[in-house]
Design a protein around this motif. Structure first.
Motif, PDB file in Angstrom:
ATOM      1  N   PHE A   1       0.811  -1.216   0.000  1.00 27.94           N
ATOM      2  CA  PHE A   1       0.000   0.000   0.000  1.00 27.94           C
ATOM      3  C   PHE A   1       0.844   1.265   0.000  1.00 27.94           C
ATOM      4  CE2 PHE A   1      -3.212  -2.986   1.712  1.00 27.94           C
ATOM      5  CZ  PHE A   1      -4.257  -2.709   0.839  1.00 27.94           C
ATOM      6  N   ARG A   2       2.177   1.131   0.064  1.00 28.65           N
ATOM      7  CA  ARG A   2       3.047   2.312   0.059  1.00 28.65           C
ATOM      8  C   ARG A   2       3.402   2.753  -1.355  1.00 28.65           C
ATOM      9  NH1 ARG A   2       7.753  -0.375   3.354  1.00 28.65           N
ATOM     10  NH2 ARG A   2       7.230  -1.903   1.737  1.00 28.65           N
ATOM     11  N   ASN A   3       3.050   1.952  -2.339  1.00 26.26           N
ATOM     12  CA  ASN A   3       3.422   2.229  -3.728  1.00 26.26           C
ATOM     13  C   ASN A   3       2.915   3.610  -4.160  1.00 26.26           C
ATOM     14  OD1 ASN A   3       2.849   2.170  -6.771  1.00 26.26           O
ATOM     15  ND2 ASN A   3       4.122   0.351  -6.501  1.00 26.26           N
ATOM     16  N   ALA A   4       3.833   4.491  -4.543  1.00 24.37           N
ATOM     17  CA  ALA A   4       3.477   5.877  -4.875  1.00 24.37           C
ATOM     18  C   ALA A   4       2.563   5.950  -6.094  1.00 24.37           C
ATOM     19  CB  ALA A   4       4.744   6.688  -5.104  1.00 24.37           C
TER      20      ALA A   4
ATOM     21  N   LEU B   1      -2.877   6.996  -8.488  1.00 24.35           N
ATOM     22  CA  LEU B   1      -4.003   6.528  -9.292  1.00 24.35           C
ATOM     23  C   LEU B   1      -5.287   6.462  -8.460  1.00 24.35           C
ATOM     24  CD1 LEU B   1      -2.248   3.657 -11.292  1.00 24.35           C
ATOM     25  CD2 LEU B   1      -3.104   5.816 -12.231  1.00 24.35           C
ATOM     26  N   CYS B   2      -5.168   6.007  -7.223  1.00 29.38           N
ATOM     27  CA  CYS B   2      -6.360   5.846  -6.391  1.00 29.38           C
ATOM     28  C   CYS B   2      -6.921   7.176  -5.904  1.00 29.38           C
ATOM     29  CB  CYS B   2      -6.049   4.930  -5.207  1.00 29.38           C
ATOM     30  SG  CYS B   2      -5.881   3.195  -5.667  1.00 29.38           S
ATOM     31  N   ARG B   3      -6.088   8.190  -5.819  1.00 36.34           N
ATOM     32  CA  ARG B   3      -6.613   9.514  -5.448  1.00 36.34           C
ATOM     33  C   ARG B   3      -7.664   9.991  -6.450  1.00 36.34           C
ATOM     34  NH1 ARG B   3      -1.090  10.554  -3.927  1.00 36.34           N
ATOM     35  NH2 ARG B   3      -0.957  10.782  -1.644  1.00 36.34           N
ATOM     36  N   ALA B   4      -7.485   9.597  -7.696  1.00 33.92           N
ATOM     37  CA  ALA B   4      -8.447   9.997  -8.729  1.00 33.92           C
ATOM     38  C   ALA B   4      -9.783   9.282  -8.565  1.00 33.92           C
ATOM     39  CB  ALA B   4      -7.866   9.718 -10.112  1.00 33.92           C
ATOM     40  N   LEU B   5      -9.813   8.178  -7.821  1.00 36.05           N
ATOM     41  CA  LEU B   5     -11.052   7.426  -7.610  1.00 36.05           C
ATOM     42  C   LEU B   5     -11.829   7.915  -6.387  1.00 36.05           C
ATOM     43  CD1 LEU B   5      -9.736   3.802  -8.275  1.00 36.05           C
ATOM     44  CD2 LEU B   5     -10.907   5.325  -9.881  1.00 36.05           C
ATOM     45  N   ALA B   6     -11.167   8.664  -5.515  1.00 33.46           N
ATOM     46  CA  ALA B   6     -11.832   9.148  -4.310  1.00 33.46           C
ATOM     47  C   ALA B   6     -12.810  10.276  -4.647  1.00 33.46           C
ATOM     48  CB  ALA B   6     -10.785   9.636  -3.311  1.00 33.46           C
ATOM     49  N   PRO B   7     -13.877  10.406  -3.852  1.00 34.25           N
ATOM     50  CA  PRO B   7     -14.225   9.579  -2.698  1.00 34.25           C
ATOM     51  C   PRO B   7     -14.817   8.238  -3.122  1.00 34.25           C
ATOM     52  CG  PRO B   7     -15.934  11.208  -3.042  1.00 34.25           C
ATOM     53  CD  PRO B   7     -14.850  11.499  -4.058  1.00 34.25           C
TER      54      PRO B   7
ATOM     55  N   ALA C   1      -4.462   8.485   3.188  1.00 34.95           N
ATOM     56  CA  ALA C   1      -3.663   9.303   2.278  1.00 34.95           C
ATOM     57  C   ALA C   1      -4.399   9.627   0.985  1.00 34.95           C
ATOM     58  CB  ALA C   1      -2.344   8.599   1.959  1.00 34.95           C
ATOM     59  N   VAL C   2      -5.220   8.702   0.510  1.00 28.35           N
ATOM     60  CA  VAL C   2      -5.868   8.914  -0.794  1.00 28.35           C
ATOM     61  C   VAL C   2      -7.342   9.283  -0.666  1.00 28.35           C
ATOM     62  CG1 VAL C   2      -4.249   7.326  -1.881  1.00 28.35           C
ATOM     63  CG2 VAL C   2      -6.465   6.470  -1.130  1.00 28.35           C
ATOM     64  N   GLY C   3      -7.882   9.324   0.568  1.00 28.68           N
ATOM     65  CA  GLY C   3      -9.259   9.767   0.768  1.00 28.68           C
ATOM     66  C   GLY C   3     -10.308   8.695   0.590  1.00 28.68           C
ATOM     67  N   LEU C   4     -10.012   7.468   1.037  1.00 27.87           N
ATOM     68  CA  LEU C   4     -10.962   6.366   0.909  1.00 27.87           C
ATOM     69  C   LEU C   4     -11.529   5.992   2.272  1.00 27.87           C
ATOM     70  CD1 LEU C   4      -8.916   4.020  -1.468  1.00 27.87           C
ATOM     71  CD2 LEU C   4     -10.754   5.602  -2.113  1.00 27.87           C
ATOM     72  N   ASP C   5     -12.780   5.526   2.285  1.00 33.96           N
ATOM     73  CA  ASP C   5     -13.364   4.889   3.452  1.00 33.96           C
ATOM     74  C   ASP C   5     -13.307   3.383   3.236  1.00 33.96           C
ATOM     75  OD1 ASP C   5     -13.972   7.275   4.710  1.00 33.96           O
ATOM     76  OD2 ASP C   5     -15.946   7.410   3.775  1.00 33.96           O
ATOM     77  N   ILE C   6     -13.153   2.624   4.319  1.00 33.03           N
ATOM     78  CA  ILE C   6     -12.978   1.180   4.219  1.00 33.03           C
ATOM     79  C   ILE C   6     -14.250   0.449   4.635  1.00 33.03           C
ATOM     80  CG2 ILE C   6     -11.667  -0.818   5.066  1.00 33.03           C
ATOM     81  CD1 ILE C   6      -9.325   1.096   5.555  1.00 33.03           C
ATOM     82  N   SER C   7     -14.582  -0.584   3.878  1.00 30.93           N
ATOM     83  CA  SER C   7     -15.611  -1.552   4.256  1.00 30.93           C
ATOM     84  C   SER C   7     -14.887  -2.874   4.487  1.00 30.93           C
ATOM     85  CB  SER C   7     -16.655  -1.695   3.137  1.00 30.93           C
ATOM     86  OG  SER C   7     -17.570  -2.739   3.440  1.00 30.93           O
ATOM     87  N   PHE C   8     -14.979  -3.420   5.698  1.00 32.82           N
ATOM     88  CA  PHE C   8     -14.171  -4.572   6.082  1.00 32.82           C
ATOM     89  C   PHE C   8     -15.047  -5.781   6.376  1.00 32.82           C
ATOM     90  CE2 PHE C   8     -11.423  -7.283   8.499  1.00 32.82           C
ATOM     91  CZ  PHE C   8     -10.124  -6.984   8.091  1.00 32.82           C
ATOM     92  N   ALA C   9     -14.706  -6.921   5.779  1.00 33.05           N
ATOM     93  CA  ALA C   9     -15.446  -8.171   6.004  1.00 33.05           C
ATOM     94  C   ALA C   9     -14.828  -8.929   7.167  1.00 33.05           C
ATOM     95  CB  ALA C   9     -15.423  -9.028   4.740  1.00 33.05           C
ATOM     96  N   LEU C  10     -15.562  -9.062   8.253  1.00 29.47           N
ATOM     97  CA  LEU C  10     -15.107  -9.794   9.426  1.00 29.47           C
ATOM     98  C   LEU C  10     -15.150 -11.298   9.188  1.00 29.47           C
ATOM     99  CD1 LEU C  10     -17.060  -7.722  12.095  1.00 29.47           C
ATOM    100  CD2 LEU C  10     -14.574  -7.723  11.796  1.00 29.47           C
ATOM    101  N   ASN C  11     -14.282 -12.020   9.871  1.00 33.04           N
ATOM    102  CA  ASN C  11     -14.224 -13.470   9.753  1.00 33.04           C
ATOM    103  C   ASN C  11     -15.469 -14.099  10.372  1.00 33.04           C
ATOM    104  OD1 ASN C  11     -13.631 -16.214   9.860  1.00 33.04           O
ATOM    105  ND2 ASN C  11     -11.505 -15.910  10.436  1.00 33.04           N
TER     106      ASN C  11
END
Length: 250
Positions: A65-68, A73-79, A132-142
């Motif tokens: 996830f540190r890849n510049a 590229l992902c900043r352009a997809l936010a929000p 850093a890129v302005g995303l919200d996370i949706s996380f699937a629990l086990n």
């Protein structure tokens, strides 16, 4: 939008559609979102082979996830929402104490009933990327075997009760580390479990729906845990001839 079947023998199976000039509904600006499979983050990693011949296990490093370039590229997809889930969501062990703190010794091998390990380092990297890129996370629990281990299998053969200890630990850690997990899911594609996994793994639908109930007070008291959603379903149910045991029951 309206649709109709055209008349005539050559057109009887064709549909034509017309759309109004004015919009009929406005979707959220986060409507177009994307996913990273947990199998590409937790270790040992699981990556699909490009030729579709299965997957590689432990041969590739965890998703960087540190890849510049990725961040630019992902900043352009936010929000947008970044969903973290996939099949591995139901196999992963969170290397955290019950209090939501990093374990003193992170296990290199997942405990019994688990298939991979998600470490605090993985989670921090994910959180730093999303922030850093302005995303919200949706996380699937086990919702798999691991959180149910030690409980008795029901008389009907379905899986035993889900335990929220690991999920609670993850929620506490995410809040403490300012990881923007805005939405929680319980499990991945529960509708495909009867066809691809052991029958005893399939929980009763009512029990599955009630499983997140112990998490409600916790998620309401912490800044990033306000929402929950149903897990995604698999499109494989559109092919019952290929997966004859996957049809839902009444």
């Amino acid at each position: 939008m309206a649709a109709r079947s055209d008349e005539g023998p050559e057109e009887e199976n064709c549909l034509s559609a017309t759309a109004s000039a004015a919009p009929v509904f406005e979707v959220s600006e986060r409507y177009l979102s994307f996913c990273v499979d947990l199998g590409q983050i937790a270790e040992p990693t699981r990556f699909w082979n490009p030729d579709g011949s299965g997957e590689t296990i432990g041969e590739r490093p965890s998703f960087d996830f540190r890849n510049a370039r990725l961040r630019n590229l992902c900043r352009a997809l936010a929000p947008a929402y970044l969903r973290i889930g996939g099949t591995e969501a139901d196999r992963v062990f969170y290397a955290l104490s019950e209090a939501g703190e990093p374990l003193e010794h992170t296990p290199l091998v997942p405990p019994p009933h688990y298939g991979s390990v998600l470490t605090p380092s993985h989670l921090r990297g994910l959180g730093a990327f999303a922030n850093a890129v302005g995303l919200d996370i949706s996380f699937a629990l086990n919702a798999g075997w691991g959180p149910r281990a030690g409980s008795l299998v029901r008389e009907d053969g379905s899986a035993s009760a889900w335990r929220s200890v690991q999920a609670r630990a993850l929620m506490r850690f995410a809040a403490a580390e300012a990881i923007p997990i805005r939405v929680w899911e319980l499990g991945n594609e529960p509708n495909v479990r009867p066809s691809c996994r052991a029958a005893a793994f399939e929980p009763l639908r009512q029990a599955h729906a009630m499983s997140p109930k112990p998490l409600t007070p916790l998620r309401q008291s912490q800044p990033y845990t306000k929402r929950r959603q149903t897990p995604p379903s698999s499109s494989w149910l559109l092919a019952p001839h290929a997966y004859p045991n996957s049809a839902p029951t009444a």
